[in-house]
Design a protein around this motif. Structure first.
Motif, PDB file in Angstrom:
ATOM      1  N   ASN A  18      14.195 -22.995 -40.020  1.00  0.00           N
ATOM      2  CA  ASN A  18      15.136 -21.981 -40.510  1.00  0.00           C
ATOM      3  C   ASN A  18      15.802 -22.394 -41.825  1.00  0.00           C
ATOM      4  O   ASN A  18      17.024 -22.357 -41.968  1.00  0.00           O
ATOM      5  CB  ASN A  18      16.200 -21.706 -39.447  1.00  0.00           C
ATOM      6  CG  ASN A  18      17.005 -20.455 -39.756  1.00  0.00           C
ATOM      7  OD1 ASN A  18      16.486 -19.495 -40.314  1.00  0.00           O
ATOM      8  ND2 ASN A  18      18.288 -20.471 -39.422  1.00  0.00           N
ATOM      9  N   VAL A  19      14.989 -22.771 -42.805  1.00  0.00           N
ATOM     10  CA  VAL A  19      15.522 -23.203 -44.111  1.00  0.00           C
ATOM     11  C   VAL A  19      15.682 -21.999 -45.025  1.00  0.00           C
ATOM     12  O   VAL A  19      14.722 -21.266 -45.292  1.00  0.00           O
ATOM     13  CB  VAL A  19      14.596 -24.244 -44.769  1.00  0.00           C
ATOM     14  CG1 VAL A  19      15.088 -24.578 -46.182  1.00  0.00           C
ATOM     15  CG2 VAL A  19      14.529 -25.503 -43.913  1.00  0.00           C
ATOM     16  N   ASN A  20      16.904 -21.790 -45.508  1.00  0.00           N
ATOM     17  CA  ASN A  20      17.214 -20.722 -46.462  1.00  0.00           C
ATOM     18  C   ASN A  20      17.966 -21.335 -47.640  1.00  0.00           C
ATOM     19  O   ASN A  20      19.099 -21.794 -47.481  1.00  0.00           O
ATOM     20  CB  ASN A  20      18.065 -19.635 -45.795  1.00  0.00           C
ATOM     21  CG  ASN A  20      17.285 -18.825 -44.789  1.00  0.00           C
ATOM     22  OD1 ASN A  20      16.554 -17.911 -45.140  1.00  0.00           O
ATOM     23  ND2 ASN A  20      17.419 -19.173 -43.512  1.00  0.00           N
ATOM     24  N   LEU A  21      17.327 -21.352 -48.789  1.00  0.00           N
ATOM     25  CA  LEU A  21      17.913 -21.969 -49.976  1.00  0.00           C
ATOM     26  C   LEU A  21      17.533 -21.191 -51.232  1.00  0.00           C
ATOM     27  O   LEU A  21      16.446 -20.612 -51.303  1.00  0.00           O
ATOM     28  CB  LEU A  21      17.382 -23.405 -50.157  1.00  0.00           C
ATOM     29  CG  LEU A  21      17.754 -24.475 -49.132  1.00  0.00           C
ATOM     30  CD1 LEU A  21      16.898 -25.709 -49.363  1.00  0.00           C
ATOM     31  CD2 LEU A  21      19.229 -24.822 -49.242  1.00  0.00           C
ATOM     32  N   LYS A  22      18.428 -21.212 -52.211  1.00  0.00           N
ATOM     33  CA  LYS A  22      18.110 -20.711 -53.551  1.00  0.00           C
ATOM     34  C   LYS A  22      18.468 -21.799 -54.548  1.00  0.00           C
ATOM     35  O   LYS A  22      19.584 -22.315 -54.534  1.00  0.00           O
ATOM     36  CB  LYS A  22      18.893 -19.440 -53.866  1.00  0.00           C
ATOM     37  CG  LYS A  22      18.409 -18.205 -53.150  1.00  0.00           C
ATOM     38  CD  LYS A  22      19.182 -16.978 -53.618  1.00  0.00           C
ATOM     39  CE  LYS A  22      18.717 -15.724 -52.893  1.00  0.00           C
ATOM     40  NZ  LYS A  22      19.461 -14.513 -53.361  1.00  0.00           N
ATOM     41  N   ILE A  23      17.518 -22.158 -55.411  1.00  0.00           N
ATOM     42  CA  ILE A  23      17.747 -23.188 -56.425  1.00  0.00           C
ATOM     43  C   ILE A  23      17.447 -22.577 -57.788  1.00  0.00           C
ATOM     44  O   ILE A  23      16.338 -22.104 -58.044  1.00  0.00           O
ATOM     45  CB  ILE A  23      16.845 -24.420 -56.183  1.00  0.00           C
ATOM     46  CG1 ILE A  23      17.169 -25.040 -54.817  1.00  0.00           C
ATOM     47  CG2 ILE A  23      17.029 -25.454 -57.292  1.00  0.00           C
ATOM     48  CD1 ILE A  23      16.217 -26.137 -54.380  1.00  0.00           C
ATOM     49  N   GLY A  24      18.459 -22.553 -58.665  1.00  0.00           N
ATOM     50  CA  GLY A  24      18.318 -21.930 -59.968  1.00  0.00           C
ATOM     51  C   GLY A  24      17.726 -22.863 -61.012  1.00  0.00           C
ATOM     52  O   GLY A  24      17.715 -24.082 -60.841  1.00  0.00           O
ATOM     53  N   GLN A  25      17.247 -22.269 -62.106  1.00  0.00           N
ATOM     54  CA  GLN A  25      16.677 -23.055 -63.198  1.00  0.00           C
ATOM     55  C   GLN A  25      17.732 -23.982 -63.795  1.00  0.00           C
ATOM     56  O   GLN A  25      18.864 -23.579 -64.039  1.00  0.00           O
ATOM     57  CB  GLN A  25      16.128 -22.126 -64.286  1.00  0.00           C
ATOM     58  CG  GLN A  25      15.454 -22.849 -65.441  1.00  0.00           C
ATOM     59  CD  GLN A  25      14.241 -23.656 -64.995  1.00  0.00           C
ATOM     60  OE1 GLN A  25      13.499 -23.212 -64.144  1.00  0.00           O
ATOM     61  NE2 GLN A  25      14.055 -24.831 -65.550  1.00  0.00           N
ATOM     62  N   GLY A  26      17.360 -25.245 -64.001  1.00  0.00           N
ATOM     63  CA  GLY A  26      18.247 -26.204 -64.646  1.00  0.00           C
ATOM     64  C   GLY A  26      19.174 -26.950 -63.698  1.00  0.00           C
ATOM     65  O   GLY A  26      19.975 -27.771 -64.154  1.00  0.00           O
ATOM     66  N   GLU A  27      19.075 -26.711 -62.412  1.00  0.00           N
ATOM     67  CA  GLU A  27      19.919 -27.442 -61.466  1.00  0.00           C
ATOM     68  C   GLU A  27      19.390 -28.849 -61.233  1.00  0.00           C
ATOM     69  O   GLU A  27      18.189 -29.099 -61.326  1.00  0.00           O
ATOM     70  CB  GLU A  27      19.989 -26.709 -60.119  1.00  0.00           C
ATOM     71  CG  GLU A  27      20.852 -25.470 -60.121  1.00  0.00           C
ATOM     72  CD  GLU A  27      21.196 -25.004 -58.708  1.00  0.00           C
ATOM     73  OE1 GLU A  27      21.989 -25.698 -58.041  1.00  0.00           O
ATOM     74  OE2 GLU A  27      20.670 -23.967 -58.270  1.00  0.00           O
ATOM     75  N   PHE A  28      20.311 -29.768 -60.915  1.00  0.00           N
ATOM     76  CA  PHE A  28      19.943 -31.124 -60.495  1.00  0.00           C
ATOM     77  C   PHE A  28      20.374 -31.233 -59.033  1.00  0.00           C
ATOM     78  O   PHE A  28      21.554 -31.302 -58.724  1.00  0.00           O
ATOM     79  CB  PHE A  28      20.664 -32.167 -61.351  1.00  0.00           C
ATOM     80  CG  PHE A  28      20.110 -33.573 -61.206  1.00  0.00           C
ATOM     81  CD1 PHE A  28      19.854 -34.129 -59.958  1.00  0.00           C
ATOM     82  CD2 PHE A  28      19.859 -34.342 -62.335  1.00  0.00           C
ATOM     83  CE1 PHE A  28      19.345 -35.411 -59.829  1.00  0.00           C
ATOM     84  CE2 PHE A  28      19.343 -35.629 -62.233  1.00  0.00           C
ATOM     85  CZ  PHE A  28      19.092 -36.172 -60.969  1.00  0.00           C
ATOM     86  N   VAL A  29      19.390 -31.238 -58.136  1.00  0.00           N
ATOM     87  CA  VAL A  29      19.647 -31.188 -56.697  1.00  0.00           C
ATOM     88  C   VAL A  29      19.156 -32.468 -56.037  1.00  0.00           C
ATOM     89  O   VAL A  29      18.027 -32.900 -56.259  1.00  0.00           O
ATOM     90  CB  VAL A  29      18.928 -29.978 -56.055  1.00  0.00           C
ATOM     91  CG1 VAL A  29      19.200 -29.930 -54.555  1.00  0.00           C
ATOM     92  CG2 VAL A  29      19.360 -28.675 -56.723  1.00  0.00           C
ATOM     93  N   ALA A  30      20.017 -33.075 -55.237  1.00  0.00           N
ATOM     94  CA  ALA A  30      19.612 -34.238 -54.442  1.00  0.00           C
ATOM     95  C   ALA A  30      19.539 -33.829 -52.985  1.00  0.00           C
ATOM     96  O   ALA A  30      20.464 -33.210 -52.452  1.00  0.00           O
ATOM     97  CB  ALA A  30      20.606 -35.380 -54.617  1.00  0.00           C
ATOM     98  N   VAL A  31      18.415 -34.166 -52.351  1.00  0.00           N
ATOM     99  CA  VAL A  31      18.215 -33.881 -50.925  1.00  0.00           C
ATOM    100  C   VAL A  31      18.416 -35.185 -50.161  1.00  0.00           C
ATOM    101  O   VAL A  31      17.718 -36.171 -50.412  1.00  0.00           O
ATOM    102  CB  VAL A  31      16.804 -33.321 -50.668  1.00  0.00           C
ATOM    103  CG1 VAL A  31      16.648 -32.930 -49.189  1.00  0.00           C
ATOM    104  CG2 VAL A  31      16.519 -32.119 -51.567  1.00  0.00           C
ATOM    105  N   ILE A  32      19.389 -35.216 -49.272  1.00  0.00           N
ATOM    106  CA  ILE A  32      19.723 -36.451 -48.565  1.00  0.00           C
ATOM    107  C   ILE A  32      19.620 -36.257 -47.048  1.00  0.00           C
ATOM    108  O   ILE A  32      19.648 -35.129 -46.549  1.00  0.00           O
ATOM    109  CB  ILE A  32      21.127 -36.970 -48.938  1.00  0.00           C
ATOM    110  CG1 ILE A  32      22.222 -36.000 -48.488  1.00  0.00           C
ATOM    111  CG2 ILE A  32      21.218 -37.231 -50.442  1.00  0.00           C
ATOM    112  CD1 ILE A  32      23.639 -36.529 -48.671  1.00  0.00           C
ATOM    113  N   GLY A  33      19.503 -37.377 -46.343  1.00  0.00           N
ATOM    114  CA  GLY A  33      19.403 -37.348 -44.886  1.00  0.00           C
ATOM    115  C   GLY A  33      18.670 -38.582 -44.401  1.00  0.00           C
ATOM    116  O   GLY A  33      18.130 -39.356 -45.197  1.00  0.00           O
ATOM    117  N   LEU A  34      18.661 -38.780 -43.095  1.00  0.00           N
ATOM    118  CA  LEU A  34      17.993 -39.928 -42.513  1.00  0.00           C
ATOM    119  C   LEU A  34      16.483 -39.867 -42.726  1.00  0.00           C
ATOM    120  O   LEU A  34      15.927 -38.789 -42.970  1.00  0.00           O
ATOM    121  CB  LEU A  34      18.278 -40.007 -41.008  1.00  0.00           C
ATOM    122  CG  LEU A  34      19.717 -40.345 -40.602  1.00  0.00           C
ATOM    123  CD1 LEU A  34      19.897 -40.124 -39.105  1.00  0.00           C
ATOM    124  CD2 LEU A  34      20.065 -41.787 -40.975  1.00  0.00           C
ATOM    125  N   SER A  35      15.812 -41.004 -42.609  1.00  0.00           N
ATOM    126  CA  SER A  35      14.355 -41.030 -42.653  1.00  0.00           C
ATOM    127  C   SER A  35      13.809 -40.147 -41.536  1.00  0.00           C
ATOM    128  O   SER A  35      14.297 -40.202 -40.403  1.00  0.00           O
ATOM    129  CB  SER A  35      13.839 -42.461 -42.466  1.00  0.00           C
ATOM    130  OG  SER A  35      14.229 -43.268 -43.546  1.00  0.00           O
TER     131      SER A  35
END
Length: 260
Positions: free
Chosen positions: A20-37
């Motif tokens: 159930n992943v719902n995301l919007k990422i715009g042009q020019g964003e710097f996004v870090a995805v974090i979480g456990l292994s």
């Protein structure tokens, strides 16, 4: 620019990597995805360039449903997306510039692919890319003579040479020491700001993610449990993302830094 709509990814053994992943990422964003292994970070970013296919939902890039692309369409689509790996994926027994020139191979006529002869324009673009990451002076040095940080910069230059709109980075500093990690992260930030290239990075180093990324996406057991600005991330939020293991995580990172 990038939109996940109710995306799910299940592996053949029944493991739900994304739910159930719902995301919007715009042009020019710097996004870090974090979480456990094992939380689904790598799977999330690898779905964007179709290294992994989603099981259900929609994944849109510039209003194109990438799940419907086939064959040549996928290859053309991937030309717009650079991918940086932890392992660098370089040919170490040849020169830096030859590794960067590899980015042009898919567009070459057959005879150039066979002979390995590149145009002057290609060579200039490769040198420009190396200049952008500060290793122009290493252009004709063999890759196996470079440090780990320099090799990661070669990988970044190779990606820049293909003129991408998006850079996906899968643990790009995991094998680097803290000083070199900072240099490489500075490169990512400069490229993001100066060239308006979207950077989406899977990263274990929480402090680094908070320092460099504009936006943090926290994943736990395949689900997005946080999505917001970096300066809105609190210890409570981190504990939610990491299942209460933040202190253990920080201790292990500090110990690792002390031994570098």
């Amino acid at each position: 620019m990038i939109e996940f709509k109710n995306v799910e990814k299940k592996y053949p053994n029944g493991t739900a990597a994304l739910q159930n992943v719902n995301l919007k990422i715009g042009q020019g964003e710097f996004v870090a995805v974090i979480g456990l292994s094992g939380a689904g970070k790598s799977t999330l970013i690898r779905c964007i360039n179709r290294m992994h296919d989603i099981t259900s939902g929609q994944l849109m890039v510039d209003n194109v449903d990438v799940t419907g692309l086939k064959g040549k369409q996928i290859r053309n689509f991937r030309r717009r997306i650079g991918m940086i790996f932890q392992s660098f994926n370089l040919v170490t027994r040849t020169t830096v510039i030859k590794n960067v020139l590899v980015s042009f191979v898919p567009d070459l006529p057959f005879w150039r692919k066979v002979t390995g002869i590149f145009t002057k324009e290609h060579k200039l673009k490769a040198l420009e890319a190396l200049d952008k990451v500060g290793i122009l002076d290493k252009a004709f040095v063999r890759v196996d003579q470079l440090s780990g940080g320099q090799q990661q910069r070669v990988a970044l230059a190779r990606t820049l040479a293909q003129n991408p709109d998006i850079i996906l980075a899968d643990e790009p500093i995991a094998s680097l020491d803290p000083v070199t990690s900072k240099q490489v992260m500075d490169d990512f930030k400069k490229i993001n700001k100066d060239m308006n290239i979207s950077v989406i990075m899977n990263i274990h180093h929480v402090e680094v993610a908070l320092e460099y990324a504009d936006r943090i996406i926290g994943i736990r057991k395949g689900e997005v449990v946080f999505d917001g600005e970096s300066d809105k991330v609190t210890k409570h939020i981190l504990n939610d993302i990491y299942g209460g293991q933040v202190e253990e995580l920080k201790s292990s990172m500090e110990e690792k830094s002390a031994h570098v």
